[in-house]
Write an enzyme that holds these catalytic residues in place. Structure first.
Site, PDB file in Angstrom:
ATOM      1  N   CYS A   1       0.916  -1.216  -0.102  1.00 57.65           N
ATOM      2  CA  CYS A   1      -0.099  -0.102   0.079  1.00 57.65           C
ATOM      3  C   CYS A   1       1.085   1.256  -0.031  1.00 57.65           C
ATOM      4  CB  CYS A   1      -0.828  -0.225   1.199  1.00 57.65           C
ATOM      5  SG  CYS A   1      -2.016   1.451   1.545  1.00 57.65           S
TER       6      CYS A   1
ATOM      7  N   CYS B   1     -10.957  14.319   4.824  1.00 58.59           N
ATOM      8  CA  CYS B   1     -12.215  13.768   5.261  1.00 58.59           C
ATOM      9  C   CYS B   1     -12.107  13.682   6.811  1.00 58.59           C
ATOM     10  CB  CYS B   1     -11.441  12.368   4.623  1.00 58.59           C
ATOM     11  SG  CYS B   1     -11.931  12.300   2.979  1.00 58.59           S
TER      12      CYS B   1
ATOM     13  N   SER C   1     -14.051   5.472  -2.298  1.00 61.63           N
ATOM     14  CA  SER C   1     -14.382   5.554  -1.103  1.00 61.63           C
ATOM     15  C   SER C   1     -15.488   6.444  -0.764  1.00 61.63           C
ATOM     16  CB  SER C   1     -13.378   6.236  -0.147  1.00 61.63           C
ATOM     17  OG  SER C   1     -12.158   5.562  -0.252  1.00 61.63           O
ATOM     18  N   LEU C   2     -16.697   5.528  -0.533  1.00 65.22           N
ATOM     19  CA  LEU C   2     -18.060   5.974  -0.558  1.00 65.22           C
ATOM     20  C   LEU C   2     -18.441   6.546   0.672  1.00 65.22           C
ATOM     21  CD1 LEU C   2     -19.906   6.608  -3.241  1.00 65.22           C
ATOM     22  CD2 LEU C   2     -20.895   4.152  -2.552  1.00 65.22           C
TER      23      LEU C   2
ATOM     24  N   CYS D   1      -9.973  10.835   9.047  1.00 65.70           N
ATOM     25  CA  CYS D   1      -8.635  10.440   8.335  1.00 65.70           C
ATOM     26  C   CYS D   1      -7.599  10.941   8.897  1.00 65.70           C
ATOM     27  CB  CYS D   1      -8.872  10.253   6.924  1.00 65.70           C
ATOM     28  SG  CYS D   1      -7.251   9.751   6.138  1.00 65.70           S
TER      29      CYS D   1
ATOM     30  N   CYS E   1      -2.639  15.511   2.814  1.00 64.72           N
ATOM     31  CA  CYS E   1      -3.727  15.254   1.892  1.00 64.72           C
ATOM     32  C   CYS E   1      -4.603  16.572   2.079  1.00 64.72           C
ATOM     33  CB  CYS E   1      -4.622  14.343   2.005  1.00 64.72           C
ATOM     34  SG  CYS E   1      -6.115  13.868   1.074  1.00 64.72           S
TER      35      CYS E   1
ATOM     36  N   ASN F   1     -10.952   2.685  11.933  1.00 62.00           N
ATOM     37  CA  ASN F   1      -9.869   2.526  12.857  1.00 62.00           C
ATOM     38  C   ASN F   1      -9.830   4.029  13.710  1.00 62.00           C
ATOM     39  OD1 ASN F   1      -8.555  -0.093  11.955  1.00 62.00           O
ATOM     40  ND2 ASN F   1      -7.924   1.222   9.980  1.00 62.00           N
TER      41      ASN F   1
HETATM   42  N1  SAH Z   1      -7.602   9.285  -0.945  1.00 59.76           N
HETATM   43  C1  SAH Z   1      -7.732   7.903  -1.192  1.00 59.76           C
HETATM   44  C2  SAH Z   1      -6.796   6.939  -0.645  1.00 59.76           C
HETATM   45  C3  SAH Z   1      -6.345   6.977   0.551  1.00 59.76           C
HETATM   46  S1  SAH Z   1      -7.369   6.343   1.864  1.00 59.76           S
HETATM   47  C4  SAH Z   1      -9.110   7.609  -0.979  1.00 59.76           C
HETATM   48  O1  SAH Z   1      -9.871   8.259  -0.205  1.00 59.76           O
HETATM   49  O2  SAH Z   1      -9.688   6.519  -1.135  1.00 59.76           O
HETATM   50  C5  SAH Z   1      -7.619   4.665   1.957  1.00 59.76           C
HETATM   51  C6  SAH Z   1      -8.873   4.241   2.545  1.00 59.76           C
HETATM   52  O3  SAH Z   1      -8.704   4.316   4.075  1.00 59.76           O
HETATM   53  C7  SAH Z   1     -10.168   5.099   2.066  1.00 59.76           C
HETATM   54  O4  SAH Z   1     -11.153   4.351   1.932  1.00 59.76           O
HETATM   55  C8  SAH Z   1     -10.254   6.005   3.361  1.00 59.76           C
HETATM   56  O5  SAH Z   1     -11.453   6.641   3.422  1.00 59.76           O
HETATM   57  C9  SAH Z   1     -10.045   4.900   4.561  1.00 59.76           C
HETATM   58  N2  SAH Z   1      -9.637   5.425   5.777  1.00 59.76           N
HETATM   59  C10 SAH Z   1      -9.330   6.829   6.046  1.00 59.76           C
HETATM   60  N3  SAH Z   1      -9.196   6.845   7.494  1.00 59.76           N
HETATM   61  C11 SAH Z   1      -9.343   5.533   7.990  1.00 59.76           C
HETATM   62  C12 SAH Z   1      -9.707   5.210   9.328  1.00 59.76           C
HETATM   63  N4  SAH Z   1      -9.519   6.033  10.316  1.00 59.76           N
HETATM   64  N5  SAH Z   1     -10.130   3.946   9.537  1.00 59.76           N
HETATM   65  C13 SAH Z   1     -10.509   3.078   8.368  1.00 59.76           C
HETATM   66  N6  SAH Z   1     -10.221   3.501   7.146  1.00 59.76           N
HETATM   67  C14 SAH Z   1      -9.869   4.747   7.061  1.00 59.76           C
END
Ligand code: SAH
Length: 342
Positions: free
Chosen positions: A97, A108, A211-212, A111, A104, A287
């Site tokens: 990964c 979100c 990521s929905l 995140c 970023c 997480n």
């Molecule tokens: N920016 C991209 C890729 C990076 S994040 C995206 O949004 O898809 C990779 C995945 O981890 C995404 O699905 C994101 O929403 C998820 N993610 C982010 N924070 C998280 C958390 N605290 N717990 C679980 N998944 C998380």
């Protein structure tokens, strides 16, 4: 930086410096083996001196191994910035990964990667460098790869760094380089709609995952600012276009946040939304991120959500949580190291 160049561009670079063509191959081979310049014994001193500033300067700054074999690497880039990547071992091979940006700007709410905003984009070579370093660390070469699959799911929004990310896709799938098929690469996006169309139109065929995390625009706007720019309907239309162009089955990430998007009604609406789309839904309990209030759900709830989707005819699985004993969620290792440095 020389890892940003294709083999042909590197040959031109070597020629411009006045060195014979075979020096290009030596430099290329050394980089593919993730050697630093001192280790590249086939390259003579006078060549090294000329290329020293352009040659990649990355290193593994920290490595954490989990009970389940998942390994997190913190990689120090040429300018001292840090990114993390993770290697997960499965029965069929190893998936890395990788990060596409330092930080970023998508914002979100749940995140960790976005807490300090965007520091900078990674170059194509810096993304490739993560793969090469981890491949070497695991005993792989460019002929016999220890890394078999790549997911662009680390720090950053890959489609917000479109040019470098797609250049990386070309480099890593090139016959001269690791020759890794785009079928073995997954790109995850929070849903930058115009870039999804562009990716399809530019002829890429990686697996697209979106990521929905919500089944309505109102809910999505509360947790993902990007939802103010693009509606779920627009995202799904772009996904359908991507499928029609590439024939690649789509996938969606759905992170379950307690009390926010974890109800069975949410699952029902989600099933309704994706009806008829060839897709798979990855359900993953959030997480915990220290700086954020949101909580994940327990395993039972996650399975109930998955089961409900399955009952409605939607392919869905709970994603295995790997490496949770070494550093929790995405982005946390970097902030942890920053604290250690401070
Ligand atoms: N920016 C991209 C890729 C990076 S994040 C995206 O949004 O898809 C990779 C995945 O981890 C995404 O699905 C994101 O929403 C998820 N993610 C982010 N924070 C998280 C958390 N605290 N717990 C679980 N998944 C998380």
């Amino acid at each position: 930086m020389l890892l940003d160049l294709s083999k042909q561009e590197l040959d031109a670079y070597v020629k411009a410096l006045g060195f014979p063509a075979f020096r290009g191959k030596q430099i290329f081979d050394a980089m593919m083996q993730a050697k630093n310049l001192e280790e590249a014994t086939s390259i003579p001193k006078e060549v090294k001196e000329k290329i020293a500033t352009d040659y990649p300067h990355f290193e593994i700054a920290k490595k954490l191994v989990s009970r389940d074999g998942t390994t997190k690497f913190l990689i120090k880039l040429g300018d001292g910035e840090m990114v993390e990547c993770v290697l997960m071992k499965y029965s069929y091979g190893s998936t890395i990964c990788v990060s596409s940006q330092v930080g970023c700007r998508m914002g979100c709410k749940f995140c960790a990667s976005t807490i300090n905003g965007l520091v900078r984009n990674l170059t194509a070579g810096e993304i490739l460098g993560q793969v090469l370093l981890v491949n070497r660390e695991n005993g792989g070469t460019s002929k016999k790869r220890a890394v078999t699959n790549i997911v662009l799911m680390g720090m950053g929004e890959p489609l917000d760094n479109y040019d470098e990310v797609t250049k990386f896709l070309r480099l890593v799938s090139s016959k001269d380089g690791l020759n890794l098929s785009q079928r073995n690469i997954t790109l995850s996006t929070c849903g930058l709609v115009p870039k999804i169309y562009k990716l399809a139109d530019d002829g890429f065929s990686v697996t697209l995952t979106v990521s929905l995390h919500a089944s309505s625009d109102e809910k999505r706007k509360q947790i993902m600012p990007i939802a103010n720019a693009y509606s779920i309907k627009e995202i799904l239309k772009a996904c359908k276009y991507y499928f029609d162009k590439t024939g690649r089955r789509l996938s969606f990430e759905f992170t379950l946040i307690e009390g926010e998007n974890d109800s069975l009604e949410e699952a029902d609406r989600l099933a309704e939304l994706v009806k008829g789309l060839p897709c798979h839904i990855n359900v993953i309990p959030l997480n915990k991120v220290q700086e954020r209030d949101y909580k994940g759900v327990n395993i039972k709830k996650a399975y109930a959500f998955v089961e409900r989707l399955n009952q409605k005819g939607v392919a869905a699985t709970k994603r295995r949580t790997m490496g949770d004993d070494i550093a929790g969620a995405c982005g946390q290792l970097r902030s942890q190291m920053q604290k250690e440095k401070a």
